[in-house]
Motif scaffolding. Structure first.
Motif, PDB file in Angstrom:
ATOM      1  N   ALA A 134       0.829  -1.204   0.000  1.00  0.00           N
ATOM      2  CA  ALA A 134       0.000   0.000   0.000  1.00  0.00           C
ATOM      3  C   ALA A 134       0.865   1.257   0.000  1.00  0.00           C
ATOM      4  O   ALA A 134       0.598   2.209  -0.736  1.00  0.00           O
ATOM      5  CB  ALA A 134      -0.926  -0.005   1.223  1.00  0.00           C
ATOM      6  N   GLY A 135       1.922   1.250   0.819  1.00  0.00           N
ATOM      7  CA  GLY A 135       2.819   2.401   0.863  1.00  0.00           C
ATOM      8  C   GLY A 135       3.524   2.624  -0.454  1.00  0.00           C
ATOM      9  O   GLY A 135       3.686   3.755  -0.908  1.00  0.00           O
ATOM     10  N   GLN A 136       3.963   1.528  -1.099  1.00  0.00           N
ATOM     11  CA  GLN A 136       4.668   1.654  -2.376  1.00  0.00           C
ATOM     12  C   GLN A 136       3.753   2.230  -3.458  1.00  0.00           C
ATOM     13  O   GLN A 136       4.193   3.014  -4.303  1.00  0.00           O
ATOM     14  CB  GLN A 136       5.209   0.294  -2.821  1.00  0.00           C
ATOM     15  N   LEU A 137       2.485   1.835  -3.434  1.00  0.00           N
ATOM     16  CA  LEU A 137       1.519   2.407  -4.383  1.00  0.00           C
ATOM     17  C   LEU A 137       1.393   3.919  -4.187  1.00  0.00           C
ATOM     18  O   LEU A 137       1.322   4.679  -5.150  1.00  0.00           O
ATOM     19  CB  LEU A 137       0.150   1.742  -4.219  1.00  0.00           C
ATOM     20  N   ARG A 138       1.384   4.351  -2.906  1.00  0.00           N
ATOM     21  CA  ARG A 138       1.276   5.786  -2.635  1.00  0.00           C
ATOM     22  C   ARG A 138       2.504   6.533  -3.157  1.00  0.00           C
ATOM     23  O   ARG A 138       2.387   7.629  -3.717  1.00  0.00           O
ATOM     24  CB  ARG A 138       1.117   6.011  -1.128  1.00  0.00           C
ATOM     25  N   VAL A 139       3.702   5.943  -2.990  1.00  0.00           N
ATOM     26  CA  VAL A 139       4.939   6.580  -3.451  1.00  0.00           C
ATOM     27  C   VAL A 139       5.019   6.598  -4.970  1.00  0.00           C
ATOM     28  O   VAL A 139       5.425   7.600  -5.575  1.00  0.00           O
ATOM     29  CB  VAL A 139       6.165   5.849  -2.857  1.00  0.00           C
ATOM     30  N   ASP A 140       4.632   5.505  -5.610  1.00  0.00           N
ATOM     31  CA  ASP A 140       4.761   5.386  -7.068  1.00  0.00           C
ATOM     32  C   ASP A 140       3.706   6.176  -7.831  1.00  0.00           C
ATOM     33  O   ASP A 140       3.906   6.486  -9.007  1.00  0.00           O
ATOM     34  CB  ASP A 140       4.681   3.903  -7.480  1.00  0.00           C
ATOM     35  N   HIS A 141       2.583   6.465  -7.190  1.00  0.00           N
ATOM     36  CA  HIS A 141       1.477   7.122  -7.896  1.00  0.00           C
ATOM     37  C   HIS A 141       0.973   8.305  -7.059  1.00  0.00           C
ATOM     38  O   HIS A 141      -0.150   8.290  -6.549  1.00  0.00           O
ATOM     39  CB  HIS A 141       0.339   6.122  -8.150  1.00  0.00           C
ATOM     40  N   VAL A 142       1.811   9.337  -6.950  1.00  0.00           N
ATOM     41  CA  VAL A 142       1.477  10.489  -6.111  1.00  0.00           C
ATOM     42  C   VAL A 142       0.251  11.220  -6.647  1.00  0.00           C
ATOM     43  O   VAL A 142      -0.500  11.836  -5.888  1.00  0.00           O
ATOM     44  CB  VAL A 142       2.691  11.448  -6.040  1.00  0.00           C
TER      45      VAL A 142
END
Length: 316
Positions: free
Chosen positions: A265-273
């Motif tokens: 979930a965190g990686q999705l937030r970082v990759d798709h600001v």
């Protein structure tokens, strides 16, 4: 990968260094790209990289500067994105003598775990050359338009700490981190990345990287503003950007100690600001609801905050 290849080709063609700097670059290339290995009752020195230009530079330098013959072998390995070519430089004769010349071993014939002392305590030209050599061996650079980073995979924690230490002598703060049992030294600030590229000798590539990054940021900002048709969307974008920064900090605090569902979930937030929580839930695998992904990101940040507080209490 095209820009990374261009950077390494430019660095391999860099000319004008002093003999001491050339030796520092060769030592760093071998230290970060392979090193000294014992096979049965003999030793070999090995250097492996994905750049033919870098391999040829090292082969020629070993012969012309150190007086040692070596050979290059071409290997093809299967990678997730298809076949990948690598180039390996082998030295099989007078190996211990070369190890002493390059500082891979000290005078007691003990292998050096970080960088040779003569490099760490050497001139600024030697420091630049050591970073150039490490980058040629195991360096990575983000493509323009993506989250900026310049990173070097290191053979040991001591080598990573040495690389960070000499970066400080250049006025650049590099961060050491452990990622899946791999030691990394990373730059994330775009200005620091541009400066390091120039210091290493990739001035043309630095200009290209900075220009493309600026163009990408301008286009991205224009597109986002065009789609934000009310104040609520603008506030959502700001909140997403702030959350991305917090998630990156949480990753640094927690390292590998993150539950996989929270990491994803965190990686999705970082990759798709630029995407909303609802959109993040749709691109997750498997898909999850907006509330579910928001809850996972919230638990990730709470876990990082709790960990920081615990470490602070232990340090008192």
């Amino acid at each position: 990968m095209a820009l990374l290849d261009d950077v390494k080709s430019e660095l391999a063609a860099f000319d004008g260094d002093s003999p001491a700097a050339i030796k520092a670059q060769a030592a760093a290339m071998i230290r970060f790209g392979g090193g000294l290995h014992r096979i049965k009752n003999s030793y070999i020195i090995q250097f492996e990289c994905a750049s033919l230009a870098a391999a040829e530079w090292l082969r020629d330098t070993l012969k012309n500067v150190f007086g040692h013959e070596s050979e290059i072998k071409h290997l093809t390995r299967q990678a997730p994105n298809g076949p990948m070519k690598t180039y390996v430089v082998f030295v099989t004769r007078n190996v211990v003598a070369l190890a002493l010349q390059t500082g891979l071993v000290d005078r007691r014939k003990q292998q050096v775990q970080g960088l040779p002392a003569e490099v760490v305590n050497g001139s600024i030209a030697q420091i630049k050359a050591a970073w150039r050599g490490a980058f040629l061996a195991r360096g990575f650079l983000s493509e323009p338009g993506k989250a900026s980073f310049l990173e070097i995979a290191c053979p040991s924690e001591e080598a990573a700490m040495a690389l960070c230490g000499v970066a400080r002598r250049l006025g650049i703060q590099a961060k050491h981190r452990t990622l899946r049992s791999s030691e990394r030294v990373t730059l994330r600030d775009p200005d620091a990345i541009e400066r390091m590229l120039k210091l290493m000798g990739a001035t043309r590539s630095a200009r290209e990287w900075t220009g493309k990054r600026s163009d990408g940021e301008a286009r991205g900002k224009a597109n986002r503003l065009a789609n934000f048709d009310d104040a609520n969307m603008r506030r959502s974008a700001k909140a997403a950007a702030e959350a991305s920064i917090k998630v990156q900090h949480a990753f640094e605090v927690l390292g590998d100690n993150i539950p996989e569902n929270l990491r994803q979930a965190g990686q999705l937030r970082v990759d798709h600001v630029d995407k909303s929580l609802e959109e993040l839930g749709k691109i997750a695998e498997p898909q999850i609801t907006k509330d579910a992904i928001a809850g996972r990101i919230r638990r990730l940040l709470q876990l990082a905050e709790k960990t920081e507080k615990a470490r602070a209490a232990e340090g008192k």
